[in-house]
Design a protein around this motif. Structure first.
Motif, PDB file in Angstrom:
ATOM      1  N   GLN A   1       2.301 -49.798  16.105  1.00  0.00           N
ATOM      2  CA  GLN A   1       3.492 -49.532  15.079  1.00  0.00           C
ATOM      3  C   GLN A   1       3.734 -47.977  15.026  1.00  0.00           C
ATOM      4  OE1 GLN A   1       2.900 -51.123  11.002  1.00  0.00           O
ATOM      5  NE2 GLN A   1       4.672 -49.977  10.390  1.00  0.00           N
ATOM      6  N   GLY A   2       4.915 -47.488  14.830  1.00  0.00           N
ATOM      7  CA  GLY A   2       4.946 -46.150  14.703  1.00  0.00           C
ATOM      8  C   GLY A   2       6.403 -45.825  13.790  1.00  0.00           C
ATOM      9  N   LEU A   3       6.707 -44.771  13.614  1.00  0.00           N
ATOM     10  CA  LEU A   3       7.660 -44.350  12.773  1.00  0.00           C
ATOM     11  C   LEU A   3       8.882 -43.448  13.514  1.00  0.00           C
ATOM     12  CD1 LEU A   3       5.308 -42.875   9.922  1.00  0.00           C
ATOM     13  CD2 LEU A   3       7.217 -44.469   9.556  1.00  0.00           C
ATOM     14  N   MET A   4       9.917 -43.802  13.099  1.00  0.00           N
ATOM     15  CA  MET A   4      11.141 -42.974  13.521  1.00  0.00           C
ATOM     16  C   MET A   4      11.573 -42.133  12.639  1.00  0.00           C
ATOM     17  SD  MET A   4      14.118 -44.199  16.111  1.00  0.00           S
ATOM     18  CE  MET A   4      14.795 -45.742  15.117  1.00  0.00           C
ATOM     19  N   VAL A   5      11.935 -40.805  12.782  1.00  0.00           N
ATOM     20  CA  VAL A   5      12.759 -40.170  11.771  1.00  0.00           C
ATOM     21  C   VAL A   5      13.874 -39.246  12.535  1.00  0.00           C
ATOM     22  CG1 VAL A   5      10.526 -39.667  10.482  1.00  0.00           C
ATOM     23  CG2 VAL A   5      11.206 -38.140  12.162  1.00  0.00           C
ATOM     24  N   LYS A   6      14.652 -38.834  11.838  1.00  0.00           N
ATOM     25  CA  LYS A   6      15.745 -37.939  12.103  1.00  0.00           C
ATOM     26  C   LYS A   6      15.305 -36.598  12.799  1.00  0.00           C
ATOM     27  CE  LYS A   6      19.440 -40.335  10.016  1.00  0.00           C
ATOM     28  NZ  LYS A   6      19.826 -40.421   8.571  1.00  0.00           N
ATOM     29  N   LYS A   7      15.776 -36.051  13.787  1.00  0.00           N
ATOM     30  CA  LYS A   7      15.414 -34.871  14.234  1.00  0.00           C
ATOM     31  C   LYS A   7      15.538 -33.675  13.080  1.00  0.00           C
ATOM     32  CE  LYS A   7      15.363 -34.512  19.105  1.00  0.00           C
ATOM     33  NZ  LYS A   7      16.374 -34.528  20.321  1.00  0.00           N
ATOM     34  N   SER A   8      16.765 -33.770  12.295  1.00  0.00           N
ATOM     35  CA  SER A   8      17.154 -32.861  11.603  1.00  0.00           C
ATOM     36  C   SER A   8      15.995 -32.890  10.204  1.00  0.00           C
ATOM     37  CB  SER A   8      18.538 -33.133  10.944  1.00  0.00           C
ATOM     38  OG  SER A   8      18.423 -34.487  10.572  1.00  0.00           O
ATOM     39  N   LEU A   9      15.070 -33.679  10.213  1.00  0.00           N
ATOM     40  CA  LEU A   9      14.081 -33.861   9.030  1.00  0.00           C
ATOM     41  C   LEU A   9      13.142 -32.814   9.357  1.00  0.00           C
ATOM     42  CD1 LEU A   9      13.976 -35.319   6.544  1.00  0.00           C
ATOM     43  CD2 LEU A   9      12.410 -36.868   7.804  1.00  0.00           C
TER      44      LEU A   9
ATOM     45  N   ALA B   1      17.842 -53.034   7.604  1.00  0.00           N
ATOM     46  CA  ALA B   1      16.984 -51.786   7.427  1.00  0.00           C
ATOM     47  C   ALA B   1      17.118 -50.469   8.205  1.00  0.00           C
ATOM     48  CB  ALA B   1      15.169 -52.388   7.770  1.00  0.00           C
ATOM     49  N   PHE B   2      17.439 -50.838   9.408  1.00  0.00           N
ATOM     50  CA  PHE B   2      17.866 -49.642  10.195  1.00  0.00           C
ATOM     51  C   PHE B   2      19.022 -48.866   9.869  1.00  0.00           C
ATOM     52  CE2 PHE B   2      19.547 -47.833  14.088  1.00  0.00           C
ATOM     53  CZ  PHE B   2      18.759 -46.955  14.817  1.00  0.00           C
ATOM     54  N   ASN B   3      19.911 -49.463   9.367  1.00  0.00           N
ATOM     55  CA  ASN B   3      21.229 -49.015   8.914  1.00  0.00           C
ATOM     56  C   ASN B   3      21.071 -48.242   7.709  1.00  0.00           C
ATOM     57  OD1 ASN B   3      22.719 -50.327  10.619  1.00  0.00           O
ATOM     58  ND2 ASN B   3      23.601 -52.030   9.333  1.00  0.00           N
ATOM     59  N   ALA B   4      20.044 -48.791   6.712  1.00  0.00           N
ATOM     60  CA  ALA B   4      19.817 -47.881   5.193  1.00  0.00           C
ATOM     61  C   ALA B   4      19.255 -46.630   5.925  1.00  0.00           C
ATOM     62  CB  ALA B   4      18.883 -48.623   4.503  1.00  0.00           C
ATOM     63  N   TYR B   5      18.425 -46.717   6.883  1.00  0.00           N
ATOM     64  CA  TYR B   5      17.557 -45.222   7.522  1.00  0.00           C
ATOM     65  C   TYR B   5      18.688 -44.457   8.018  1.00  0.00           C
ATOM     66  CZ  TYR B   5      15.885 -42.654  11.462  1.00  0.00           C
ATOM     67  OH  TYR B   5      15.614 -41.776  12.216  1.00  0.00           O
ATOM     68  N   VAL B   6      19.600 -45.088   8.801  1.00  0.00           N
ATOM     69  CA  VAL B   6      20.705 -44.097   9.379  1.00  0.00           C
ATOM     70  C   VAL B   6      21.610 -43.582   8.197  1.00  0.00           C
ATOM     71  CG1 VAL B   6      22.616 -44.028  10.793  1.00  0.00           C
ATOM     72  CG2 VAL B   6      20.904 -45.480  11.502  1.00  0.00           C
ATOM     73  N   ALA B   7      21.911 -44.497   7.259  1.00  0.00           N
ATOM     74  CA  ALA B   7      22.544 -43.889   5.933  1.00  0.00           C
ATOM     75  C   ALA B   7      22.081 -43.014   5.323  1.00  0.00           C
ATOM     76  CB  ALA B   7      23.038 -45.189   5.268  1.00  0.00           C
ATOM     77  N   GLY B   8      20.690 -42.779   5.374  1.00  0.00           N
ATOM     78  CA  GLY B   8      19.901 -41.817   4.586  1.00  0.00           C
ATOM     79  C   GLY B   8      19.288 -42.069   3.351  1.00  0.00           C
TER      80      GLY B   8
END
Lengths: 338, 383
Positions: free
Chosen positions: A125-133, A180-187
């Motif tokens: 298991q891993g974590l994905m984040v936005k580069k901008s973070l 879940a992915f959409n919510a992450y993309v939406a911030g």
């Protein structure tokens, strides 16, 4: 939304058991002429319908290999998409004959009425984040919120990870991977967590794949193994050895293209035995001697399956890593076929 | 006479006994078989898993909760969340529903048409879509934590929720509450007295203003006299998010808005049909007495619509409670969401589904009981 599905499963279980013990799965599959395979609701690389509506992916190929060996027809597979929380009940109740790879855990193996076969994919298991973070390691995420899919091991692992590292993570749990992915993309969440292979799969499908990075920490072992109903030893053996056969085929250099030629010409006693040119290992499984030839003809060996679905020939391009053969520094190892 | 009656009923009695017996037998067999087969397949059964540490995270809980708590407590938190969102939605949907229903029969063309459009749109779109719409609109609308909207004071609005200061009650705050209680009691007394005076003499006291003064003034005075026994835990931006204070998360807000909008459309229709069912003579009589439209609606029409509205609205309330299970789609940890995770970890689907059914059944039976009692009270008493 899924309540009806769950109710149905519970009722199916009750109704099924009310009729007494089930017949052997092999007999059932041969009688009905099709293999009922539980797959994901759509994870590119593992199991997802392609542009023609045909199920494609590593798990789909695995099911076709079994159908080819047992029914002599790789297309005799009925695909049943199952949500994470349905997959185990569906197998233990006999609703499906075989399920896609799922994390092999002690509790599932011992307490939940299923048996695991062979680990076909070593994941974590891993974590994905936005580069901008501007975050480059997972422990920097103290106080962040993480989107997770309900009913998975990921949900608990991420809580364990936070407790072990003494950081706070707020999880937001969704029914489906897409939401879940959409919510992450939406911030709504700073990070998204699931198995690394699936992160890669989702990132490949995102609007701008370069916007997201997968953090280096892998904080769980997720050995993904197809599984069958507990207590049907014959069926479990059969699936196990077909999968070992595909792995052994890669080690021996047997491919979809050359399998017939190798069978005719090879002088290697191991190859002769596994391809049915000598001996009678097919009968150990209750099958004829061409069982593995058909499986390899259908989907190729383990390496070919990997390349097609995860490797250079796919959109995901996940390096083999742990999933290379043991002879090449990986963990993929077949027990001897003799 | 008696024996012949028994003879007449005997066949019916016999068949009924046989049918009941057969059903019981099948049920018992089913239960027995399920148990035996679960055991044979090595599938755990029973409710022991509820006492085991769950390790599952819940971000929105009304009571203190941590992943170190048991599955049982996690499920309990889920029940509370379901109850909380249902109760709040029922209250708000009722208020909005009555307004919409009254607006639909308004003589103002625009108001009536707007209400009609609202009702038709909401009634004909699946609730799940309404929820997705509310949630994604909220998320698209709200800024990231660092760019929070600050309407005033220490209130911060962003896509992690609405953060407000949490009151911390100090010693002595009990006295403030006590004076508030006293002021309320005095107001009730005053209003009643004023009404009686008006009935007898035609002239009352300005009880509304006096009560307002009492309710605001007394506790405020007590608050300052006691040295301001109230402090606030103010939310502050730390790292990724705000810490401290209280938070209203977007998942909860979206679910609440969705449920309220959806159910209010149905309640609005109940109210409309109720209003239209009131005899026209009632309206004429009220007008003849010289009442203005507002009081006519409040004091003559609406009380009479209740008889028609309540049974239908009871159904809408129970539907709302069940519909709250869609929470899982937009990430709010209600009972179904948490139960689903528990199934994922233990695969004791039969037990968890049984618990869901028991809880929904209990909530909805209570709702129905209360509404039926209320219904009985407002029916016409015919002498």
């Amino acid at each position: 939304m899924k309540l009806i599905g769950k109710l149905f499963l519970a009722l199916a279980l009750t109704a099924m058991v009310a009729t007494g013990a089930l017949a052997g799965t092999l007999e059932k599959v041969q009688k009905s002429g099709e293999l009922v395979l539980g797959v994901s609701e759509g994870v590119a690389g593992f199991s997802a319908p392609d542009s023609n509506g045909r199920w494609a992916g590593f798990d789909a190929d695995m099911g076709r290999a079994v159908a080819a060996a047992v029914l002599k027809n790789p297309e005799a597979v009925k695909f049943v998409p199952l949500a994470s929380k349905q997959k185990i009940v569906a197998v233990s109740s006999g609703q499906v004959d075989l399920s896609r790879g799922t994390t092999w855990t002690m509790k599932r193996d011992c307490k939940q009425g299923v048996d695991f076969t062979v680990v076909l994919f070593y994941d974590g298991q891993g974590l994905m984040v936005k580069k901008s973070l501007g975050v480059d390691k997972a422990t920097d995420l103290n106080g962040a919120s993480v989107a997770v899919v309900s009913g998975t091991t990921s949900e608990l692992n991420v809580a364990d990870f936070a407790r072990a590292n003494n950081i706070k993570l707020e999880t937001v749990v969704f029914e489906s991977k897409k939401e879940a992915f959409n919510a992450y993309v939406a911030g709504r969440a700073d990070a998204f967590t699931t198995d690394v292979s699936q992160l890669a799969s989702l990132r490949a499908g995102a609007a701008d794949p370069d916007e997201h990075i997968i953090l280096p920490e892998v904080f769980s072992k997720e050995p993904l193994s197809p599984f069958v109903r507990h207590g049907d030893q014959q069926w479990k053996d059969l699936v196990t050895w077909i999968l070992f056969g595909l792995i052994e085929a890669e080690e021996k250099g047997i491919t979809q293209a050359n399998v017939l030629e190798v069978k005719a010409k090879s002088t290697d006693p191991v190859v002769q035995r596994m391809l049915g040119a000598s001996g009678d290992v097919g009968s150990f499984l209750g099958l004829d001697n061409d069982w593995l030839v058909r499986a390899i003809q259908a989907v190729g060996n383990y390496g070919e399956m990997y390349d097609r679905n995860f490797g250079p020939k796919s959109a995901l391009k996940i390096p083999r890593g742990h999933n290379n053969l043991w002879t090449k520094g990986g963990l993929i190892y077949a027990m001897p076929i003799r | 006479m008696n024996t012949s009656k028994l003879k007449e009923q005997l066949p019916a009695l016999l068949t009924q006994t046989l049918v009941v017996g057969a059903i019981l037998y099948v049920a018992l067999q089913l239960f027995h078989n399920t148990q035996a087969n679960l055991e044979a397949r090595n599938i755990a059964s029973g409710f022991r898993f509820l006492t085991v540490e769950g390790g599952l995270p819940i971000n929105d809980s009304l009571l203190p909760y941590s992943p170190a708590d048991t599955y049982g407590r996690a499920f309990f938190i889920g029940i509370l969340n379901t109850l909380f969102v249902s109760a709040l939605s029922i209250m708000l949907a009722t208020v909005l529903g009555v307004l919409v229903g009254v607006a639909r029969v308004s003589s103002n063309w625009l108001v009536a048409k707007l209400a009609a459009v609202y009702v038709e749109v909401l009634r004909n779109i699946p609730l799940l879509l309404t929820l997705f719409f509310c949630y994604s609109t909220l998320l698209a609308f709200l800024p990231a934590p660092r760019l929070s909207v600050v309407p005033f004071g220490d209130i911060f609005i962003n896509n992690r929720g609405v953060f407000v200061p949490r009151p911390l009650f100090q010693d002595g705050f009990g006295w403030v509450l006590l004076t508030l209680g006293a002021a309320l009691a005095a107001s009730v007394f005053l209003v009643r007295k004023s009404k009686r005076m008006r009935d007898e003499t035609g002239r009352g006291l300005p009880s509304g203003w006096i009560s307002l003064g009492l309710i605001l003034g007394l506790p405020l005075a007590a608050y300052y006299i006691l040295g301001r026994p109230l402090e606030f835990d103010v939310p502050v931006l730390k790292g990724f998010n705000f810490k401290g204070g209280m938070v209203l998360r977007p998942e909860f807000t979206a679910l609440l808005i969705g449920l309220v909008l959806y159910t209010a459309a149905f309640i609005g229709e109940n109210v409309r049909s109720g209003i239209q069912s009131v005899d026209k003579g009632q309206l004429d009589a009220a007008k003849a007495l010289g009442l203005r439209p507002g009081p006519i609606m409040r004091k003559v029409i609406l009380p009479q619509t209740l008889r028609v509205c309540i049974p239908a609205t009871t159904n809408d309330y129970t539907s709302l409670v069940k519909n709250s299970s869609l929470a899982v789609a937009i990430g709010y940890p209600d009972m179904v969401s948490i139960g689903g995770t528990i199934i994922g970890q233990n695969d004791q689907a039969i037990e968890v589904i049984g618990m869901w059914m028991a809880v929904y059944l209990t909530i909805n039976l209570v709702v129905s009981l209360v509404m039926n009692w209320f219904n009985a009270k407002v029916q016409l008493v015919e002498r």
